[in-house]
Design an enzyme around this catalytic site. Structure first.
Site, PDB file in Angstrom:
ATOM      1  N   CYS A 133       2.889   3.983 -10.068  1.00 20.92           N
ATOM      2  CA  CYS A 133       3.422   2.626 -10.083  1.00 20.92           C
ATOM      3  C   CYS A 133       2.430   1.677 -10.769  1.00 20.92           C
ATOM      4  O   CYS A 133       2.292   1.703 -11.981  1.00 20.92           O
ATOM      5  CB  CYS A 133       3.781   2.183  -8.668  1.00 20.92           C
ATOM      6  SG  CYS A 133       4.884   0.733  -8.622  1.00 20.92           S
ATOM      7  N   HIS A 191       7.065   6.566  -6.225  1.00 25.44           N
ATOM      8  CA  HIS A 191       5.938   6.803  -5.320  1.00 25.44           C
ATOM      9  C   HIS A 191       6.033   8.159  -4.614  1.00 25.44           C
ATOM     10  O   HIS A 191       6.584   8.255  -3.515  1.00 25.44           O
ATOM     11  CB  HIS A 191       5.901   5.708  -4.243  1.00 25.44           C
ATOM     12  CG  HIS A 191       5.457   4.380  -4.741  1.00 25.44           C
ATOM     13  ND1 HIS A 191       4.152   3.959  -4.663  1.00 25.44           N
ATOM     14  CD2 HIS A 191       6.151   3.372  -5.312  1.00 25.44           C
ATOM     15  CE1 HIS A 191       4.046   2.737  -5.168  1.00 25.44           C
ATOM     16  NE2 HIS A 191       5.248   2.356  -5.576  1.00 25.44           N
ATOM     17  N   GLU A 236       3.709   9.709  -3.064  1.00 23.98           N
ATOM     18  CA  GLU A 236       2.894   9.707  -1.835  1.00 23.98           C
ATOM     19  C   GLU A 236       3.672   9.232  -0.615  1.00 23.98           C
ATOM     20  O   GLU A 236       3.213   9.398   0.518  1.00 23.98           O
ATOM     21  CB  GLU A 236       1.638   8.844  -2.036  1.00 23.98           C
ATOM     22  CG  GLU A 236       1.817   7.352  -1.902  1.00 23.98           C
ATOM     23  CD  GLU A 236       2.446   6.665  -3.102  1.00 23.98           C
ATOM     24  OE1 GLU A 236       2.517   5.420  -3.109  1.00 23.98           O
ATOM     25  OE2 GLU A 236       2.871   7.377  -4.052  1.00 23.98           O
TER      26      GLU A 236
END
Length: 261
Positions: free
Chosen positions: A97, A223, A225
């Site tokens: 990002c 994202h 994660e």
């Protein structure tokens, strides 16, 4: 026992996805350390002491001027030699990002060379911040982060206001020809699309992430994660054996450094 690769999770004012990214790499078997950019500038930390560099998401320096620009200027002004040497040594770099925005503004994407800025992440066509789940197709590419995911459709979160990939037509054509497009936004049928809301920002070619020509530097707007545990997926209570492909992005980098590829 194979040594754990050391991961530098780079932080600065406004970074807010560092802990999740640290967790994702730690779960993949890495030894992680939070490193503030000022520690690198002061010489208290050196990139040479790490095998993987990740620039997490967030809003570095409040995204003043332009998303990721101030951190990119800081890296190119004060850490150019360290960062270029890190890449030239064949060590993986991941930008998520805001980290993707930083990488294109340093020039490390799309060509892997500092100072050659040939792309940008522009405001979403929707005109507002997009924070929700989307679907991506993992393309065939040289990217070392996605070797076990090629051809898969994955669920993943986006959270950005400036995620539309922009480059000159000849640069876009070169990325396509070289197989540097790693992720594309897809519709319910798994087809790349420019249509909103499946494509949250209007990126041409449905581009959600790219790598450098060697496949060692990866930048993506979504994202990964945020979905490395079953309970982070919105359907986790409804699916008995929920796959977690986002884990593989981090695990693949670890295995690459350990010489398993």
């Amino acid at each position: 026992m194979t040594a754990k690769p050391r991961v530098c999770v780079l932080r600065t004012d406004g970074t807010n996805c560092d802990r999740e990214t640290y967790y994702a790499f730690a779960q993949a078997g890495a030894e992680c350390r939070m490193v503030h950019v000022n520690q690198l500038r002061a010489g208290a930390e050196k990139l040479a002491g790490y095998q993987i560099l990740v620039i997490p998401g967030g809003f570095s320096y409040g995204d003043d001027v332009h998303s990721g620009k101030i951190l990119a200027v800081e890296l190119t002004s004060y850490l150019r030699e360290q960062l270029q040497s890190f890449v030239d040594a064949g060590k993986p770099v991941l930008g998520i990002c805001n980290g993707f925005q930083v990488l294109v503004r340093t020039g490390l994407l799309p060509r892997g060379r500092m100072g050659q800025i040939e792309a940008a992440l522009m405001p979403n066509d929707s005109g507002h911040f997009e924070c929700r789940w989307v679907r991506l197709r993992v393309e065939k590419s040289p990217c070392i982060f996605t070797r076990e995911l090629e051809g898969q459709i994955i669920d993943i979160q986006v959270a950005h206001g400036e995620g539309k990939f922009f480059a000159r037509p000849e640069t876009l054509a070169e990325l396509e020809q070289n197989g540097q497009v790693v992720f594309r936004y897809v519709d319910a049928a798994g087809r790349p699309t420019l249509d909103y809301p499946a494509n949250p920002n209007g990126s041409p070619g449905a581009i959600a992430g790219i790598c450098d020509p060697r496949g060692l530097v990866l930048g993506l707007m979504p994202h990964p994660e945020r979905c490395v545990e079953p309970y982070q997926h919105p359907h986790w209570r409804r699916t008995a054996a929920l796959p977690l492909p986002c884990r593989q992005i981090f695990a693949s980098a670890v295995r690459y450094v350990q010489g398993q590829y």
